[in-house]
Scaffold this active site. Sequence first.
Site, PDB file in Angstrom:
ATOM      1  N   LYS A  58       0.828  -1.217   0.000  1.00  0.00           N
ATOM      2  CA  LYS A  58       0.000   0.000   0.000  1.00  0.00           C
ATOM      3  C   LYS A  58       0.860   1.265   0.000  1.00  0.00           C
ATOM      4  CE  LYS A  58      -2.559  -2.738  -0.457  1.00  0.00           C
ATOM      5  NZ  LYS A  58      -2.565  -4.198  -0.355  1.00  0.00           N
ATOM      6  N   GLY A 190      -4.557 -12.167 -10.200  1.00  0.00           N
ATOM      7  CA  GLY A 190      -5.308 -12.110  -8.942  1.00  0.00           C
ATOM      8  C   GLY A 190      -5.009 -10.793  -8.249  1.00  0.00           C
ATOM      9  N   VAL A 191      -5.241 -10.781  -6.944  1.00  0.00           N
ATOM     10  CA  VAL A 191      -5.121  -9.528  -6.195  1.00  0.00           C
ATOM     11  C   VAL A 191      -3.689  -8.992  -6.212  1.00  0.00           C
ATOM     12  CG1 VAL A 191      -5.749  -8.401  -4.052  1.00  0.00           C
ATOM     13  CG2 VAL A 191      -6.896 -10.480  -4.706  1.00  0.00           C
ATOM     14  N   VAL A 245       0.878 -20.535 -18.039  1.00  0.00           N
ATOM     15  CA  VAL A 245       2.336 -20.540 -18.186  1.00  0.00           C
ATOM     16  C   VAL A 245       2.852 -21.973 -18.108  1.00  0.00           C
ATOM     17  CG1 VAL A 245       4.474 -19.778 -17.085  1.00  0.00           C
ATOM     18  CG2 VAL A 245       2.547 -18.201 -17.325  1.00  0.00           C
ATOM     19  N   HIS A 451     -23.197  16.099   2.823  1.00  0.00           N
ATOM     20  CA  HIS A 451     -23.059  16.533   1.425  1.00  0.00           C
ATOM     21  C   HIS A 451     -21.971  17.597   1.344  1.00  0.00           C
ATOM     22  CE1 HIS A 451     -24.116  17.531  -2.660  1.00  0.00           C
ATOM     23  NE2 HIS A 451     -24.097  18.814  -2.326  1.00  0.00           N
TER      24      HIS A 451
HETATM   25  P1  FAD Z   1       1.349 -14.077   8.401  1.00  0.00           P
HETATM   26  O1  FAD Z   1       1.173 -12.627   8.265  1.00  0.00           O
HETATM   27  O2  FAD Z   1       1.912 -14.841   7.265  1.00  0.00           O
HETATM   28  O3  FAD Z   1       2.233 -14.295   9.703  1.00  0.00           O
HETATM   29  C1  FAD Z   1       2.658 -15.552  10.101  1.00  0.00           C
HETATM   30  C2  FAD Z   1       3.890 -15.385  10.945  1.00  0.00           C
HETATM   31  O4  FAD Z   1       4.214 -16.645  11.526  1.00  0.00           O
HETATM   32  C3  FAD Z   1       5.120 -14.947  10.146  1.00  0.00           C
HETATM   33  O5  FAD Z   1       5.685 -13.836  10.755  1.00  0.00           O
HETATM   34  C4  FAD Z   1       6.055 -16.150  10.206  1.00  0.00           C
HETATM   35  O6  FAD Z   1       7.412 -15.794  10.284  1.00  0.00           O
HETATM   36  C5  FAD Z   1       5.625 -16.779  11.515  1.00  0.00           C
HETATM   37  N1  FAD Z   1       5.911 -18.214  11.591  1.00  0.00           N
HETATM   38  C6  FAD Z   1       5.593 -19.180  10.694  1.00  0.00           C
HETATM   39  N2  FAD Z   1       5.983 -20.383  11.145  1.00  0.00           N
HETATM   40  C7  FAD Z   1       6.568 -20.166  12.343  1.00  0.00           C
HETATM   41  C8  FAD Z   1       7.171 -21.020  13.302  1.00  0.00           C
HETATM   42  N3  FAD Z   1       7.218 -22.344  13.132  1.00  0.00           N
HETATM   43  N4  FAD Z   1       7.688 -20.447  14.411  1.00  0.00           N
HETATM   44  C9  FAD Z   1       7.636 -19.110  14.610  1.00  0.00           C
HETATM   45  N5  FAD Z   1       7.071 -18.266  13.743  1.00  0.00           N
HETATM   46  C10 FAD Z   1       6.537 -18.794  12.634  1.00  0.00           C
HETATM   47  N6  FAD Z   1      -4.386  -8.843   3.257  1.00  0.00           N
HETATM   48  C11 FAD Z   1      -5.267  -7.859   3.509  1.00  0.00           C
HETATM   49  O7  FAD Z   1      -6.210  -8.062   4.280  1.00  0.00           O
HETATM   50  N7  FAD Z   1      -5.131  -6.619   2.931  1.00  0.00           N
HETATM   51  C12 FAD Z   1      -4.131  -6.347   2.068  1.00  0.00           C
HETATM   52  O8  FAD Z   1      -4.045  -5.221   1.566  1.00  0.00           O
HETATM   53  C13 FAD Z   1      -3.195  -7.361   1.775  1.00  0.00           C
HETATM   54  N8  FAD Z   1      -2.157  -7.121   0.948  1.00  0.00           N
HETATM   55  C14 FAD Z   1      -1.242  -8.103   0.725  1.00  0.00           C
HETATM   56  C15 FAD Z   1      -0.194  -7.834  -0.150  1.00  0.00           C
HETATM   57  C16 FAD Z   1       0.762  -8.802  -0.402  1.00  0.00           C
HETATM   58  C17 FAD Z   1       1.902  -8.492  -1.340  1.00  0.00           C
HETATM   59  C18 FAD Z   1       0.679 -10.067   0.255  1.00  0.00           C
HETATM   60  C19 FAD Z   1       1.731 -11.103   0.038  1.00  0.00           C
HETATM   61  C20 FAD Z   1      -0.370 -10.350   1.116  1.00  0.00           C
HETATM   62  C21 FAD Z   1      -1.343  -9.367   1.348  1.00  0.00           C
HETATM   63  N9  FAD Z   1      -2.439  -9.611   2.186  1.00  0.00           N
HETATM   64  C22 FAD Z   1      -3.353  -8.622   2.418  1.00  0.00           C
HETATM   65  C23 FAD Z   1      -2.623 -10.899   2.849  1.00  0.00           C
HETATM   66  C24 FAD Z   1      -2.131 -10.791   4.307  1.00  0.00           C
HETATM   67  O9  FAD Z   1      -0.777 -10.409   4.308  1.00  0.00           O
HETATM   68  C25 FAD Z   1      -2.321 -12.118   5.018  1.00  0.00           C
HETATM   69  O10 FAD Z   1      -3.664 -12.533   4.909  1.00  0.00           O
HETATM   70  C26 FAD Z   1      -1.960 -11.966   6.486  1.00  0.00           C
HETATM   71  O11 FAD Z   1      -0.638 -11.553   6.648  1.00  0.00           O
HETATM   72  C27 FAD Z   1      -2.183 -13.291   7.230  1.00  0.00           C
HETATM   73  O12 FAD Z   1      -1.874 -13.108   8.560  1.00  0.00           O
HETATM   74  P2  FAD Z   1      -1.358 -14.301   9.457  1.00  0.00           P
HETATM   75  O13 FAD Z   1      -1.038 -13.710  10.787  1.00  0.00           O
HETATM   76  O14 FAD Z   1      -2.298 -15.434   9.373  1.00  0.00           O
HETATM   77  O15 FAD Z   1      -0.020 -14.810   8.752  1.00  0.00           O
HETATM   78  P1  NAD Z   2      -4.955 -15.077  -6.025  1.00  0.00           P
HETATM   79  O1  NAD Z   2      -5.543 -16.386  -5.707  1.00  0.00           O
HETATM   80  O2  NAD Z   2      -5.727 -13.838  -5.784  1.00  0.00           O
HETATM   81  O3  NAD Z   2      -4.554 -15.042  -7.582  1.00  0.00           O
HETATM   82  C1  NAD Z   2      -3.726 -16.001  -8.178  1.00  0.00           C
HETATM   83  C2  NAD Z   2      -4.118 -16.131  -9.635  1.00  0.00           C
HETATM   84  O4  NAD Z   2      -3.137 -16.888 -10.303  1.00  0.00           O
HETATM   85  C3  NAD Z   2      -5.438 -16.849  -9.832  1.00  0.00           C
HETATM   86  O5  NAD Z   2      -6.300 -16.034 -10.586  1.00  0.00           O
HETATM   87  C4  NAD Z   2      -5.041 -18.130 -10.581  1.00  0.00           C
HETATM   88  O6  NAD Z   2      -6.008 -18.542 -11.517  1.00  0.00           O
HETATM   89  C5  NAD Z   2      -3.774 -17.691 -11.274  1.00  0.00           C
HETATM   90  N1  NAD Z   2      -2.879 -18.810 -11.635  1.00  0.00           N
HETATM   91  C6  NAD Z   2      -2.541 -19.878 -10.880  1.00  0.00           C
HETATM   92  N2  NAD Z   2      -1.663 -20.670 -11.561  1.00  0.00           N
HETATM   93  C7  NAD Z   2      -1.446 -20.068 -12.773  1.00  0.00           C
HETATM   94  C8  NAD Z   2      -0.642 -20.381 -13.909  1.00  0.00           C
HETATM   95  N3  NAD Z   2       0.129 -21.469 -13.949  1.00  0.00           N
HETATM   96  N4  NAD Z   2      -0.643 -19.541 -14.963  1.00  0.00           N
HETATM   97  C9  NAD Z   2      -1.414 -18.425 -14.941  1.00  0.00           C
HETATM   98  N5  NAD Z   2      -2.200 -18.081 -13.877  1.00  0.00           N
HETATM   99  C10 NAD Z   2      -2.209 -18.887 -12.810  1.00  0.00           C
HETATM  100  O7  NAD Z   2      -3.547 -15.064  -5.276  1.00  0.00           O
HETATM  101  P2  NAD Z   2      -2.472 -13.907  -5.109  1.00  0.00           P
HETATM  102  O8  NAD Z   2      -2.793 -12.755  -5.977  1.00  0.00           O
HETATM  103  O9  NAD Z   2      -1.160 -14.574  -5.228  1.00  0.00           O
HETATM  104  O10 NAD Z   2      -2.696 -13.474  -3.603  1.00  0.00           O
HETATM  105  C11 NAD Z   2      -2.510 -14.419  -2.531  1.00  0.00           C
HETATM  106  C12 NAD Z   2      -3.404 -14.123  -1.365  1.00  0.00           C
HETATM  107  O11 NAD Z   2      -3.030 -12.918  -0.727  1.00  0.00           O
HETATM  108  C13 NAD Z   2      -4.844 -13.979  -1.804  1.00  0.00           C
HETATM  109  O12 NAD Z   2      -5.602 -14.961  -1.144  1.00  0.00           O
HETATM  110  C14 NAD Z   2      -5.276 -12.641  -1.365  1.00  0.00           C
HETATM  111  O13 NAD Z   2      -6.483 -12.683  -0.662  1.00  0.00           O
HETATM  112  C15 NAD Z   2      -4.171 -12.150  -0.439  1.00  0.00           C
HETATM  113  N6  NAD Z   2      -3.954 -10.738  -0.782  1.00  0.00           N
HETATM  114  C16 NAD Z   2      -4.919  -9.850  -0.439  1.00  0.00           C
HETATM  115  C17 NAD Z   2      -4.788  -8.529  -0.803  1.00  0.00           C
HETATM  116  C18 NAD Z   2      -5.858  -7.561  -0.438  1.00  0.00           C
HETATM  117  O14 NAD Z   2      -6.663  -7.874   0.429  1.00  0.00           O
HETATM  118  N7  NAD Z   2      -5.921  -6.389  -1.047  1.00  0.00           N
HETATM  119  C19 NAD Z   2      -3.681  -8.103  -1.518  1.00  0.00           C
HETATM  120  C20 NAD Z   2      -2.730  -9.041  -1.862  1.00  0.00           C
HETATM  121  C21 NAD Z   2      -2.876 -10.368  -1.482  1.00  0.00           C
END
Ligand code: FAD
Ligand code: NAD
Length: 477
Positions: A58, A190-191, A245, A451
């Site tokens: 973000k 995807g997202v 792919v 408004h």
């Molecule tokens: P995580 O955030 O993955 O945290 C898990 C933690 O557990 C990690 O710190 C890891 O190091 C630790 N861990 C794992 N195994 C062990 C172990 N054995 N011992 C000790 N520690 C361990 N979601 C949104 O809602 N809004 C968004 O805008 C959004 N944007 C995203 C953008 C990107 C690029 C990505 C990759 C994800 C995004 N997400 C977003 C998804 C969001 O990041 C995840 O849904 C969220 O972080 C999940 O939270 P969590 O606590 O379950 O896991």
């Molecule tokens: P996603 O599931 O949103 O999208 C992955 C996409 O890849 C799917 O549309 C799938 O059909 C496609 N795909 C899979 N294999 C493929 C292939 N071989 N060739 C071409 N396309 C293929 O997953 P993501 O974008 O990687 O995000 C991961 C998770 O992180 C999501 O569950 C999402 O909710 C979370 N996330 C959330 C936010 C947010 O809330 N704004 C932002 C980023 C990530």
Amino acid sequence: MTDKYDVIVIGAGPAGYVAAIRAAQLGLKTACVEKWINKQDKPALGGTCLNVGCIPSKALLESTELYDQAQHGFADLGINVGELSVDVPKMIARKDKIVSELTGGIEMLFKANKIDWLKGSGRVLANKQVSVTAADGSDTSYATDNVIIATGSVPVELGITPLQGDIVVDSSGALDWEAIPGKICVIGAGVIGLELGSVWRRLGSEVVLLEAMDEFLPMVDKQIARDAKRAFTKQGLDIQLSARVTGSEVNGDKVTVNYQDKNGDQSMVVDKLIVAVGRKALTEGLVADEVGIGIDERGVIHVNDHCETNVPGIYAVGDVVRGPMLAHKGSEEGVMVAERIAGENSSLNYDAMPNVIYTHPEVAWVGKTEEQLKADGVEYQAGTFPFAASGRAKAKGDTGGLVKIIRDKNTDRVLGAHLIGPAASELLGQSVLALEFDATIEDIAHTIHAHPTLSEAMHEAALSADGRAIHIANRKR
Ligand code: FAD
Ligand code: NAD
């Protein structure tokens, strides 16, 4: 062996750190195990979301959105900016600063709440023991009455396109390029593909998204998904559906991507390849076999609506369990579990889960789509209002998109809301509240909206369900 804890949380992402803080607030003796080592080679709290997910993405979306506006939008507002330039290393440094401030903030909150941060990798052993392996390889075991597993998820890797340096990367790698690539291919529309694709497109990269499915954003309301695809395409994101792919090959500083589409085998040469094909639960080696908790073949831990596993006293929350992988979903599960451990009767309304894609325009939704309601045979009515008819959107110069709100035809209850347009992520809040409060469309129609605000679009959409919107010609019902 040290003193026994009431709760040990494994993982300090938004699910785990929130669970730990809530447990400590409720007077439970709490520890949180976390192994994350950040970009600066230091242990860090905050998990994926704060370190390489929600927050850094973000930060870059915000910087690049303003850059894009300055390039393409300011002139219409009567602002001439002369020659613009962009300092990508500074953008990345700003993003890193935000990340370290927020992750440092969690560390302070842990101290303030007297939560022990056990640095290292946690493992659940039999008899409610948790072992922690520190960076130096030493093991310590801790006893606890309750374990909350919150180990989150990691990107899915495609064997056919192995990650390589800063050329073939996952989402984390695509947050750190300091030079603007000429051409980028993203696997997955995807997202993540759309958000990170937008960041680099706005900075000038040519961006192609290859999506295996034949439908764009299938989880989104069809009308909104169609509008979104049109808007993104206009911005220059080349979204190719039904494109699977099949492999990639790095040659020097370029990568060749092979894929199949409706016309057969294709290939393209790009400067960077982002693999964004989903995330998978991280549970490998996490639980000793004799503990006996249910984990499926994808690594997802089985839990009930209260995030209880089949073993009493062991809970799992966040990306590691069923449901959407969203930070707020994990956090609220963490709160629920901490409160239930403390004896409260907390629960979570999964039907009111907000979803947002932080592109421009933003896409946001909660509840059921028209397609789902049709499939369920529910009699519904939708009210819509376009931002083109909103005075505030016009003043902002941002009139694309619409608000759609859906009600049960018989009870008037709000069943869902679907938005595309300016500040959709913020506007969504009132419809989430509507679902949570079991509100009717009449409740929204009766509510005074300031408004001129964008939120009036939600008001007008609610009115339009009954054909009484003021600022559009209503369809006859
Ligand atoms: P995580 O955030 O993955 O945290 C898990 C933690 O557990 C990690 O710190 C890891 O190091 C630790 N861990 C794992 N195994 C062990 C172990 N054995 N011992 C000790 N520690 C361990 N979601 C949104 O809602 N809004 C968004 O805008 C959004 N944007 C995203 C953008 C990107 C690029 C990505 C990759 C994800 C995004 N997400 C977003 C998804 C969001 O990041 C995840 O849904 C969220 O972080 C999940 O939270 P969590 O606590 O379950 O896991
Ligand atoms: P996603 O599931 O949103 O999208 C992955 C996409 O890849 C799917 O549309 C799938 O059909 C496609 N795909 C899979 N294999 C493929 C292939 N071989 N060739 C071409 N396309 C293929 O997953 P993501 O974008 O990687 O995000 C991961 C998770 O992180 C999501 O569950 C999402 O909710 C979370 N996330 C959330 C936010 C947010 O809330 N704004 C932002 C980023 C990530």
